[in-house]
Design a protein around this motif. Sequence first.
Motif, PDB file in Angstrom:
ATOM      1  N   SER A 196     -20.265 -24.068  25.751  1.00 35.07           N
ATOM      2  CA  SER A 196     -19.438 -25.014  25.014  1.00 35.07           C
ATOM      3  C   SER A 196     -20.166 -26.286  24.617  1.00 35.07           C
ATOM      4  O   SER A 196     -19.650 -27.067  23.817  1.00 35.07           O
ATOM      5  CB  SER A 196     -18.201 -25.381  25.837  1.00 35.07           C
ATOM      6  OG  SER A 196     -18.583 -26.099  26.997  1.00 35.07           O
ATOM      7  N   PHE A 214     -20.258 -27.270  20.986  1.00 37.60           N
ATOM      8  CA  PHE A 214     -18.969 -27.709  20.437  1.00 37.60           C
ATOM      9  C   PHE A 214     -18.813 -29.213  20.616  1.00 37.60           C
ATOM     10  O   PHE A 214     -18.491 -29.942  19.669  1.00 37.60           O
ATOM     11  CB  PHE A 214     -17.818 -26.969  21.125  1.00 37.60           C
ATOM     12  CG  PHE A 214     -16.455 -27.468  20.716  1.00 37.60           C
ATOM     13  CD1 PHE A 214     -15.828 -26.952  19.586  1.00 37.60           C
ATOM     14  CD2 PHE A 214     -15.806 -28.470  21.439  1.00 37.60           C
ATOM     15  CE1 PHE A 214     -14.579 -27.409  19.200  1.00 37.60           C
ATOM     16  CE2 PHE A 214     -14.557 -28.942  21.051  1.00 37.60           C
ATOM     17  CZ  PHE A 214     -13.939 -28.416  19.932  1.00 37.60           C
ATOM     18  N   PRO A 266     -11.887 -21.371  21.861  1.00 39.63           N
ATOM     19  CA  PRO A 266     -13.059 -22.012  22.442  1.00 39.63           C
ATOM     20  C   PRO A 266     -14.260 -21.063  22.560  1.00 39.63           C
ATOM     21  O   PRO A 266     -14.099 -19.848  22.474  1.00 39.63           O
ATOM     22  CB  PRO A 266     -12.578 -22.436  23.834  1.00 39.63           C
ATOM     23  CG  PRO A 266     -11.086 -22.469  23.747  1.00 39.63           C
ATOM     24  CD  PRO A 266     -10.732 -21.417  22.756  1.00 39.63           C
ATOM     25  N   PRO A 267     -15.446 -21.666  22.762  1.00 38.77           N
ATOM     26  CA  PRO A 267     -16.686 -20.887  22.734  1.00 38.77           C
ATOM     27  C   PRO A 267     -16.754 -19.819  23.831  1.00 38.77           C
ATOM     28  O   PRO A 267     -16.191 -19.978  24.904  1.00 38.77           O
ATOM     29  CB  PRO A 267     -17.766 -21.944  22.972  1.00 38.77           C
ATOM     30  CG  PRO A 267     -17.124 -23.239  22.632  1.00 38.77           C
ATOM     31  CD  PRO A 267     -15.683 -23.096  22.963  1.00 38.77           C
ATOM     32  N   GLN A 271      -7.580 -21.044  16.470  1.00 37.69           N
ATOM     33  CA  GLN A 271      -6.611 -22.039  16.918  1.00 37.69           C
ATOM     34  C   GLN A 271      -7.279 -23.015  17.864  1.00 37.69           C
ATOM     35  O   GLN A 271      -8.189 -22.658  18.614  1.00 37.69           O
ATOM     36  CB  GLN A 271      -5.432 -21.359  17.629  1.00 37.69           C
ATOM     37  CG  GLN A 271      -4.529 -20.602  16.668  1.00 37.69           C
ATOM     38  CD  GLN A 271      -3.284 -20.080  17.357  1.00 37.69           C
ATOM     39  OE1 GLN A 271      -3.346 -19.639  18.497  1.00 37.69           O
ATOM     40  NE2 GLN A 271      -2.156 -20.102  16.661  1.00 37.69           N
ATOM     41  N   GLU A 295     -12.110 -27.814  30.236  1.00 43.86           N
ATOM     42  CA  GLU A 295     -12.620 -28.854  29.329  1.00 43.86           C
ATOM     43  C   GLU A 295     -11.890 -28.903  27.987  1.00 43.86           C
ATOM     44  O   GLU A 295     -11.885 -29.940  27.336  1.00 43.86           O
ATOM     45  CB  GLU A 295     -14.119 -28.623  29.087  1.00 43.86           C
ATOM     46  CG  GLU A 295     -14.408 -27.257  28.494  1.00 43.86           C
ATOM     47  CD  GLU A 295     -15.908 -26.980  28.375  1.00 43.86           C
ATOM     48  OE1 GLU A 295     -16.628 -27.858  27.912  1.00 43.86           O
ATOM     49  OE2 GLU A 295     -16.317 -25.860  28.733  1.00 43.86           O
ATOM     50  N   PHE A 296     -11.262 -27.778  27.570  1.00 41.03           N
ATOM     51  CA  PHE A 296     -10.566 -27.771  26.286  1.00 41.03           C
ATOM     52  C   PHE A 296      -9.082 -28.092  26.428  1.00 41.03           C
ATOM     53  O   PHE A 296      -8.344 -28.077  25.456  1.00 41.03           O
ATOM     54  CB  PHE A 296     -10.751 -26.412  25.587  1.00 41.03           C
ATOM     55  CG  PHE A 296     -12.160 -26.203  25.138  1.00 41.03           C
ATOM     56  CD1 PHE A 296     -12.609 -26.765  23.956  1.00 41.03           C
ATOM     57  CD2 PHE A 296     -13.050 -25.490  25.922  1.00 41.03           C
ATOM     58  CE1 PHE A 296     -13.912 -26.611  23.548  1.00 41.03           C
ATOM     59  CE2 PHE A 296     -14.363 -25.327  25.523  1.00 41.03           C
ATOM     60  CZ  PHE A 296     -14.806 -25.889  24.336  1.00 41.03           C
ATOM     61  N   HIS A 320      -6.297 -21.866  28.124  1.00 40.89           N
ATOM     62  CA  HIS A 320      -6.328 -21.516  26.705  1.00 40.89           C
ATOM     63  C   HIS A 320      -5.005 -21.935  26.064  1.00 40.89           C
ATOM     64  O   HIS A 320      -3.989 -22.010  26.743  1.00 40.89           O
ATOM     65  CB  HIS A 320      -6.548 -20.018  26.530  1.00 40.89           C
ATOM     66  CG  HIS A 320      -7.840 -19.532  27.123  1.00 40.89           C
ATOM     67  ND1 HIS A 320      -9.060 -19.774  26.535  1.00 40.89           N
ATOM     68  CD2 HIS A 320      -8.102 -18.872  28.269  1.00 40.89           C
ATOM     69  CE1 HIS A 320     -10.026 -19.251  27.282  1.00 40.89           C
ATOM     70  NE2 HIS A 320      -9.470 -18.701  28.346  1.00 40.89           N
ATOM     71  N   PRO A 321      -5.018 -22.175  24.757  1.00 37.38           N
ATOM     72  CA  PRO A 321      -3.757 -22.541  24.108  1.00 37.38           C
ATOM     73  C   PRO A 321      -2.720 -21.434  24.322  1.00 37.38           C
ATOM     74  O   PRO A 321      -3.001 -20.274  24.032  1.00 37.38           O
ATOM     75  CB  PRO A 321      -4.143 -22.638  22.619  1.00 37.38           C
ATOM     76  CG  PRO A 321      -5.615 -22.850  22.611  1.00 37.38           C
ATOM     77  CD  PRO A 321      -6.145 -22.138  23.830  1.00 37.38           C
TER      78      PRO A 321
END
Lengths: 148, 387
Positions: free
Chosen positions: A20, A23, A46-47, A101, B121-122, B239-240
């Motif tokens: 990541s 990113f 995400p990555p 997304q 982290e996301f 995750h979303p």
Amino acid sequence: MTRLQPQSGPLPHAEPTGASAPFWAGCASGELRYQRCRACAAVTSPPVETCRECLSADLAWEVSAGTGTVYSWTVVHRPATAAFAAVPYAPAIVDVAEGFQLLTNLVDVAPEDITAGMPVAVRFVATADGPTLPYFAPAPASPEETLP
Amino acid sequence: MPGSSRRAAIVGVANTAQARRLEGATSRGLAVGAALAALDDAGLTLDDVDGISGDATAAALLYDLRLGPAWLGRQFGIQAVTEAVHAVEAGEADVVLVVAAEAGAYTDRSATAPWTRPENEFVVPFGLFTAAEFALVARRHMITYGTTPEQLARVAATIRTNGSTTPGAVYAGRGPVTVEDVLASRMVADPFHLLDCSMTSEGGCALVIAATDRAADTASTPVHVLGSGSDHAGPAYRHPPAWDLAGRRGGPVLGRIGERAVGRAFAQAGLDRADVDVLELYDPFSFEVIRQLEAFGFCGPGEGGPYVDDGHIGLTGRTPVTTDGGTMAFSHAGAAPQMFQRVVRGVQQLRGDAGPNQVPDARVALCSGGGAGALFTTVVLLGTEVP
Ligand SMILES: [Zn+2]
């Protein structure tokens, strides 16, 4: 109601992983990066280390135009931790135009004006002692729409 | 197992005291109390136990109670119950304690459960927490089907009112809760008001699972596990939680997670939705009940809101839901106990031990755990007899 603001204080964040890091480096330099598989062209974020479609490890970083639409959102009035001092704030899932997304926060919009499918554009905000975050705000009207 | 026809049943259940705070209580003390109470309910003793499961503390409890050598379960929530059933039916153990308890987890006085705070982290820099995660799922359903805040509030009011008439519930005796009460409570994460959300509390519970040849000697009426299933879409809170998240085989998207699991459970049981008398659905947030009613096939896609409006989830409705008040009004005591408590309640209903909220002649119960916001849903079907 007034427009939602980015958080201004230090926020909880996690150290980037190997996959990541590009990113977050992109966010710091004003680029919304995502991965595209060179083998099958699938887009992911995400990555990941290997393509979630074909498992190829040959993934290329590309730069998004940074536009999309609101897929879902919430307006948080009672944050989980005191770090999120700018209340309310609006976690959202955005459908980014390139086909992935992203979890984000919506800013510069009044909570009651958020609608499903609303056009939005990325807005990078540097956090105190942390990463630069890709927030999203209502997209500027396209040139055709601003013609008299 | 090849040639094995051994069956397991739930032969004892117990809840400890439940409260927002149990002053002086420890998780270990509550777990021991719950275990002994469930064994007493079963008419068994610690000497009979040769297996234990529940949560990450099960191995330590195994040592403290000198149960070894014994089978040790590793699954979470509803799956810990079915794992224990499978272990007994496979012949790995005869009497398994499934026990969990939580006290002192909220010492920082936070309003959210500590095990649900994302660290990815996301996710973490965007202020996600369970209410927001589940709200993102609920909002997408509202966008797609026109589900309303009033319909969400109807779920919360129904379940909270069940809790008000349940002896031992944290919010017992508080009186009925109305749709207006829910809508008037302050907003936490739109569309969830405070009363759309589970509480935080402390307490413990336990179940005893035994081979049916042992169950013949036990004190209580055995309750049979007729079927079970588990659907997972990934790690929770990283995750979303997008309604349309899909896997490579096709099949139900995240918004309908549990559909596959419940189909497997009904197929094992040789039963269908019309055979179910009571739904002990996990209720972390009001919308999650509407989602499960759809995913589990009690109404069609998008029909969950109108189904609730029509009164079908009330105690006298077609499918009474979460009859002790669930995590909203009974207790939300830690990551594992709250999941086991749906099964405990299902057992109480099928034994006729559900007190004022007893569903008459309940013979089949469907219990669930998890939720789309957490990327998993697990189910177990209980029955008074083996079909
Ligand atoms: Zn690929």
